[in-house]
Design an enzyme around this catalytic site. Structure first.
Site, PDB file in Angstrom:
ATOM      1  N   HIS A  72      -1.120   0.520  -9.399  1.00 32.28           N
ATOM      2  CA  HIS A  72      -1.859  -0.338  -8.460  1.00 32.28           C
ATOM      3  C   HIS A  72      -2.654  -1.404  -9.223  1.00 32.28           C
ATOM      4  O   HIS A  72      -3.833  -1.643  -8.948  1.00 32.28           O
ATOM      5  CB  HIS A  72      -2.792   0.507  -7.585  1.00 32.28           C
ATOM      6  CG  HIS A  72      -3.111  -0.150  -6.260  1.00 32.28           C
ATOM      7  ND1 HIS A  72      -3.472   0.560  -5.141  1.00 32.28           N
ATOM      8  CD2 HIS A  72      -3.146  -1.465  -5.898  1.00 32.28           C
ATOM      9  CE1 HIS A  72      -3.717  -0.277  -4.141  1.00 32.28           C
ATOM     10  NE2 HIS A  72      -3.519  -1.507  -4.577  1.00 32.28           N
ATOM     11  N   ARG A 105       0.844  -1.185   0.000  1.00 33.73           N
ATOM     12  CA  ARG A 105       0.000   0.000   0.000  1.00 33.73           C
ATOM     13  C   ARG A 105       0.883   1.240   0.000  1.00 33.73           C
ATOM     14  O   ARG A 105       1.930   1.276   0.639  1.00 33.73           O
ATOM     15  CB  ARG A 105      -0.910   0.053   1.241  1.00 33.73           C
ATOM     16  CG  ARG A 105      -2.174  -0.806   1.166  1.00 33.73           C
ATOM     17  CD  ARG A 105      -3.146  -0.263   0.124  1.00 33.73           C
ATOM     18  NE  ARG A 105      -4.397  -0.993   0.099  1.00 33.73           N
ATOM     19  CZ  ARG A 105      -4.603  -2.111  -0.586  1.00 33.73           C
ATOM     20  NH1 ARG A 105      -3.609  -2.659  -1.267  1.00 33.73           N
ATOM     21  NH2 ARG A 105      -5.786  -2.698  -0.593  1.00 33.73           N
ATOM     22  N   GLU A 125      -2.688   7.969  -6.071  1.00 31.74           N
ATOM     23  CA  GLU A 125      -2.838   7.039  -7.190  1.00 31.74           C
ATOM     24  C   GLU A 125      -3.875   7.548  -8.185  1.00 31.74           C
ATOM     25  O   GLU A 125      -5.018   7.816  -7.794  1.00 31.74           O
ATOM     26  CB  GLU A 125      -3.228   5.653  -6.665  1.00 31.74           C
ATOM     27  CG  GLU A 125      -2.110   5.026  -5.870  1.00 31.74           C
ATOM     28  CD  GLU A 125      -2.453   3.674  -5.263  1.00 31.74           C
ATOM     29  OE1 GLU A 125      -1.536   3.005  -4.741  1.00 31.74           O
ATOM     30  OE2 GLU A 125      -3.637   3.289  -5.310  1.00 31.74           O
TER      31      GLU A 125
END
Length: 342
Positions: free
Chosen positions: A293, A245, A274
């Site tokens: 991601h 993360r 992100e």
């Protein structure tokens, strides 16, 4: 249909298997609400909801969709929440527990995909694949030796976290002929050894590993864990990989460690923001490979996660304990509240 259990999700992308499984249960009514911040239709649907499927991707979710103490106060009938991934950054678990709301994640649903992506990043960094591709497209007059990389066989890989994803990463590492070190404060040493990893302290893992790969959740304990001091403790010339993360590692400190030459490269799937901006400093370095991601974003993983979320929500609304409770201490109170819905 007035007696049906009410389930809400926002209209973010989701594998169709979720809606299909919910539709097979006549006693559960699904509302798909707009994913717009402060949208009145979404607000009204959530206020009446018994169950809520919330995305695990914090940067895709409008602020009004986060499961906060404020939202919980507005949703008196909410008894269960499921996230769309292994993470639960979008849920205030403590507030849910205090309110008697059960929270589940979909740990394991995307584990194979994320573990595979770990090695996609590692190989891309060590074999300079992105750099080679770009030079073939835009450059000339260079030799293969200008793009010489390193093999990973015989390396020591240190895995921080040996849960669903980390344990799969450990098995893959053995196939590549790597020695595996692992640090996981929540697992006994014998469990790590059973997975083919040598249990070590975090300091020893950083000092000994040729590759450090993160597979831990973002929590109060892990936030900022990989800071300037941690990168300094890593072996000179080693590689940093994370599919965990954003927020576990300090991006500015990582940039400094790469720029100074202390670290040889990094593969990053997760970011503080992100997606990161095109001008993100780390993306300007030739020895960094970045992805958006997407480690768990495969057709197979997304279907697994959607199916798991539907099954767990249906189980909870039926008064059955789900397998992936994030807050098991809340289950007795949640079960009592679910019984009152019936």
């Amino acid at each position: 249909m007035t007696s049906a259990k009410r389930l809400v999700r926002l209209d973010l992308w989701l594998d169709p298997i979720f809606d299909k499984l919910i539709a097979e249960h006549a006693n559960v009514a699904l509302t798909v609400a707009p994913a717009r911040d402060g949208d009145p239709a979404a607000r009204d649907a959530l206020r009446r909801a018994h169950g809520y499927l919330v995305t695990a991707a914090k940067d895709e979710l409008p602020s009004s969709g986060f499961v906060t103490a404020e939202l919980i106060a507005q949703c008196p009938e909410l008894v269960c929440v499921a996230t769309t991934g292994a993470g639960y950054d979008t849920v205030d678990v403590a507030a849910c527990t205090a309110a008697g709301i059960a929270v589940v994640n979909q740990a394991g649903g995307n584990a194979d995909s994320v573990a595979e992506h770990t090695y996609a990043l590692l190989l891309a960094v060590r074999r300079r694949i992105v750099e080679s591709h770009q030079r073939l497209r835009h450059d000339s007059g260079f030799t293969r030796e200008h793009l010489m990389g390193h093999q990973i066989r015989g390396n020591i890989i240190g895995l921080v976290g040996l849960g669903q994803i980390g344990s799969r990463a450990a098995r893959i590492a053995q196939g590549f002929g790597m020695r595996v070190l692992a640090h996981d404060p929540y697992l006994p040493p014998e469990s790590l050894r059973a997975l083919g990893a040598e249990p070590v302290s975090l300091d020893d893992l950083l000092a000994q590993s040729d590759i450090v790969s993160l597979h831990c959740p973002l929590s109060a304990e892990t936030r900022g864990m990989m800071d300037a001091a941690a990168f300094a403790r890593m072996k000179p010339g080693s590689v940093f990989i994370t599919t965990a993360r954003g927020g576990v590692h300090d991006e500015a400190a990582l940039y400094d460690a790469l720029q100074s030459g202390h670290l040889a490269g990094a593969g990053l799937d997760v970011w503080k923001q992100e997606p990161p901006g095109n001008d993100a400093p780390l993306l300007q370095l030739p020895n960094v490979v970045g992805t958006y991601h997407t480690a768990g974003v495969t057709h197979e993983a997304r279907r697994n996660v959607a199916r798991s979320a539907a099954e767990q929500l249906l189980a909870m609304l039926a008064g059955q304990r789900p397998p992936n409770l994030v807050n098991p201490q809340a289950w007795p109170a949640a079960l009592e509240r679910i019984a009152r819905l019936a």
